[in-house]
Design an enzyme around this catalytic site. Structure first.
Site, mmCIF file in Angstrom:
data_model
loop_
_atom_site.group_PDB
_atom_site.id
_atom_site.type_symbol
_atom_site.label_atom_id
_atom_site.label_comp_id
_atom_site.label_asym_id
_atom_site.label_seq_id
_atom_site.Cartn_x
_atom_site.Cartn_y
_atom_site.Cartn_z
ATOM 1 N N TYR A 295 0.837 -1.205 0.000
ATOM 2 C CA TYR A 295 0.000 0.000 0.000
ATOM 3 C C TYR A 295 0.870 1.252 0.000
ATOM 4 O O TYR A 295 0.585 2.229 -0.698
ATOM 5 C CB TYR A 295 -0.893 -0.042 1.246
ATOM 6 C CG TYR A 295 -2.042 0.937 1.242
ATOM 7 C CD1 TYR A 295 -2.995 0.921 0.240
ATOM 8 C CD2 TYR A 295 -2.190 1.864 2.275
ATOM 9 C CE1 TYR A 295 -4.054 1.799 0.250
ATOM 10 C CE2 TYR A 295 -3.256 2.743 2.300
ATOM 11 C CZ TYR A 295 -4.186 2.707 1.286
ATOM 12 O OH TYR A 295 -5.237 3.573 1.311
ATOM 13 N N ARG A 299 0.954 4.240 -2.835
ATOM 14 C CA ARG A 299 0.695 5.656 -2.529
ATOM 15 C C ARG A 299 1.886 6.556 -2.835
ATOM 16 O O ARG A 299 1.749 7.776 -2.877
ATOM 17 C CB ARG A 299 0.337 5.811 -1.050
ATOM 18 C CG ARG A 299 -0.986 5.198 -0.688
ATOM 19 C CD ARG A 299 -1.492 5.758 0.603
ATOM 20 N NE ARG A 299 -0.540 5.635 1.696
ATOM 21 C CZ ARG A 299 -0.812 5.979 2.946
ATOM 22 N NH1 ARG A 299 -1.991 6.470 3.250
ATOM 23 N NH2 ARG A 299 0.090 5.838 3.887
ATOM 24 N N CYS B 148 -8.123 9.900 1.848
ATOM 25 C CA CYS B 148 -7.436 8.616 1.656
ATOM 26 C C CYS B 148 -6.003 8.818 1.199
ATOM 27 O O CYS B 148 -5.072 8.263 1.785
ATOM 28 C CB CYS B 148 -8.187 7.757 0.651
ATOM 29 S SG CYS B 148 -9.783 7.247 1.270
ATOM 30 N N HIS B 149 -5.824 9.567 0.148
ATOM 31 C CA HIS B 149 -4.472 9.711 -0.383
ATOM 32 C C HIS B 149 -4.129 11.169 -0.666
ATOM 33 O O HIS B 149 -3.211 11.460 -1.422
ATOM 34 C CB HIS B 149 -4.298 8.851 -1.629
ATOM 35 C CG HIS B 149 -4.698 7.430 -1.390
ATOM 36 N ND1 HIS B 149 -5.928 6.949 -1.731
ATOM 37 C CD2 HIS B 149 -4.057 6.420 -0.783
ATOM 38 C CE1 HIS B 149 -6.016 5.680 -1.349
ATOM 39 N NE2 HIS B 149 -4.905 5.339 -0.776
ATOM 40 N N GLY B 150 -4.922 12.086 -0.090
ATOM 41 C CA GLY B 150 -4.552 13.500 -0.116
ATOM 42 C C GLY B 150 -4.720 14.213 -1.447
ATOM 43 O O GLY B 150 -3.840 14.953 -1.858
#
Lengths: 436, 184
Positions: A295, A299, B148-150
């Site tokens: 993960y 990201r 969640c991921h900005g």
């Protein structure tokens, strides 16, 4: 100690069956007299442990499936019913839940063993690749299983992971719709995940069989990484490794039981005890701990990362890059037998590469740590550098070190380092004192 | 067999032509047959007719004050409807479109300037961005922020910063009257 001496069974029924279907001869050859290197340490327990966990998961899973309802309106409540009303339901569920975590711990250590002692190298390349296949299947199974309780993390985890496929150019959106069976994660999705979560463990079992067959052809590697030279280097599987595996199993079951009985939710996320709500995303979505390193890699790829904008932004967007890197991190593992250019298997005799393997393990742990943190500094930068290191270490440093490193001299045989050259047959048991 | 054996040049080797043709024919027939069966199997996993038949949603806009936003469900997804302030509209329209990751003018994204209607699903990995309710973070551009991921979206729902590749999608919709809109 030869594995091919056909046993003569005293029991006439056994004899009758064996002459028609040689299951007893087979077990005798593969788990009785099967020659094992006599210097194996406790790292060699983990394959057997993984098998025990797999069987535990299948057993508890079948029992849970008898009580579970795969419908978005009923799933969450049916799991709570298992916890409160079903006889020993709480035990089955906690064993199954923590069993997933145990499975990954065991398999990660098993993989580290292979990595450190060079078990993936010639002639065990296929054995290793089958292992990577098992890991991928395990990841799919664990992911779909986590969706079934239909909590908040179930729903949003499923949403995020299925959306990964939308990064595929042209057909991505159609694939996601196909996976969902609708326009969002919904009842059709839950139903098919339940069906597949039931199927996949049996696929895993099938690949495990192939893994074991391949192992019994090439036979076990050992901490020195050198080949078995003859019967003086081996001991029969039974009783030596049935006993050694049992010791490891006892310790492992104690740890497993500790989590099941004293910290059953330690490795879970409290948000998954809130029923799924498609309109509210939890403050931050975290996958189960065993997915966190991947993960973090996913990201890492953002538009404003220098690595992405210098090298990749002209060919793909950040989302696709992240998805490719995440799957790539597993594919790279499968290629390891050809990326490692050194002929020496065990890192005991590889003074440089030893540190690379240790650094990789630390890197993987750091990735896991930042993968559980929110997407903000300094975690993003740490994740990005750790991602770079992961690929740099495997794709560049591993081949390079294989070329430039001067390995330490290998022992002449498996017996030599233990017996200091002068061993006789009596050495078979003292060789078990193997350390590290 | 007899005939073949008497042919000139016919030796112990098989004459390949006819047998190869038979092999190809069998393999091709098998492949077509398997393919014809595979498609129903795969297609059965696509959205079924009852899922496709999900009705469009009609929304009454009259209770939404300037500056407020509501979230409705359409096809199982949240749809954001924001009644934008003059300020938000002018900010959205004063941006240099060419500088955006996914260039789109604000005019292309709305039918009536005050009403911004879009699917509230982050184009990165499908989380629901924050910024609808009072007190929620709206990101650096005053629109929405995906926790969640900005990813940061502006007051036109366009992606400005973060991993999301595209603007928040605008669904098909039409104004059925001054104060109601039909989505889908």
């Amino acid at each position: 100690m030869s594995s091919h001496s056909a046993p003569s069974f005293k029991n006439p029924v056994v004899r009758w069956v064996d002459s028609r279907l040689p299951v007893f001869s087979y077990m005798h050859a593969e788990y009785g007299t099967f020659p094992m290197p006599k210097n194996l340490n406790y790292f060699w327990n983990f394959g057997a442990l993984a098998m025990v966990v797999l069987i535990t998961m299948i057993l508890t899973g079948i029992m849970l499936a008898m009580q579970y309802t795969a419908h978005i309106d009923l799933a969450f409540d049916s799991v709570e019913r298992i916890m409160r009303d079903v006889n020993f339901g709480w035990l089955l569920r906690y064993v199954h839940m923590n069993g997933a975590s145990m499975f990954f711990i065991v398999v990660y250590i098993h993989m580290f063993r292979g990595l450190y002692y060079g078990s993936f190298k010639q002639p065990r390349e296929l054995l290793w690749i089958l292992g990577v296949v098992i890991l991928v299947l395990m990841m799919g199974t664990a992911f779909m299983g986590y969706v079934l309780p239909w909590g908040q993390m179930s729903f949003w985890g499923a949403t995020v992971i299925t959306n990964l496929f939308s990064a595929i150019p042209l057909v991505g959106d159609s694939i996601v719709t196909w996976l969902w069976g609708g326009f969002s994660v919904d009842n059709p999705t839950l139903n098919r995940f339940f069906a597949l979560h039931y199927l996949f463990p049996f696929l895993i079992l099938g690949v495990v069989m192939l893994h074991v067959v391949a192992l019994h052809v090439t036979k076990s590697n050992n901490p020195t990484g050198i080949d078995v030279r003859g019967p003086q280097d081996t001991v029969p599987f039974h009783p030596y490794f049935t006993a050694k595996d049992s010791v490891g199993l006892g310790v492992f079951l104690l740890i497993f039981a500790f989590f099941v009985f004293f910290a059953p939710n330690y490795m879970g996320h409290p948000d998954n005890y809130i029923q799924a709500d498609p309109l509210v995303t939890p403050a931050h979505i975290v996958p189960e701990w065993y997915f966190l390193p991947y993960y973090a890699i996913l990201r890492s790829f953002t538009d404003d990362w220098w690595f992405f904008s210098w090298f990749l932004s002209w060919i793909m967007d950040a989302k696709l890059a992240g998805v490719l890197a995440m799957f790539g991190s597993l594919i790279v593992l499968a290629l390891l037998p050809w990326l490692d250019t050194s002929k020496v298997r065990s890192n005991r005799y590889r003074p440089m590469n030893k540190w690379l393997v240790i650094a990789l393990v630390i890197d993987f742990i750091i990735l896991g740590w930042v993968g559980g943190k929110p997407a903000e500094e300094p975690y993003v930068a740490i994740a990005q550098w750790s991602t770079l290191f992961y690929f740099f270490a495997l794709l560049v440093l591993t081949p390079l070190i294989g070329w430039i490193e001067r390995p330490r001299p290998l022992p002449a045989s498996i017996s030599e380092p233990v017996l200091k050259g002068g061993g006789s047959a009596a050495g078979a048991t003292t060789a078990k004192m193997e350390k590290s | 067999m007899m005939a073949e054996a008497t042919q000139p040049g016919g030796t112990e080797e098989e004459k390949p032509g006819r047998r190869d043709f038979l092999n190809y024919l069998v393999v091709a027939t098998g492949a077509v047959g398997a393919g014809a069966f595979l498609w129903p199997v795969i297609h059965s996993m696509n959205p079924s007719r009852d899922v496709l038949a999900l009705a469009s949603s009609e929304v009454d806009l009259s209770p939404i004050e300037v500056g407020q936003a509501i979230t409705i469900t359409w096809r199982g997804k949240p749809v954001f409807i924001r009644h934008r302030t003059e300020d938000e509209i002018s900010t959205a329209r004063s941006v240099d479109v060419a500088s955006l990751p996914d260039p789109q003018t604000d005019e292309e994204r709305v039918q009536e300037a005050p009403w911004l209607v879009m699917v509230g699903v982050c184009t990165h990995l499908g989380c629901v961005p924050l910024g609808q309710k009072q007190g929620e973070p709206k990101g650096e551009f005053g629109g929405w922020f995906c926790p969640c991921h900005g990813s940061h979206y502006d007051t036109s729902g366009r992606i400005r910063k973060g991993p999301a590749p595209e603007n928040l999608p605008v669904p098909g919709y039409e104004f059925t009257s001054e104060t109601s809109v039909l989505i889908g």
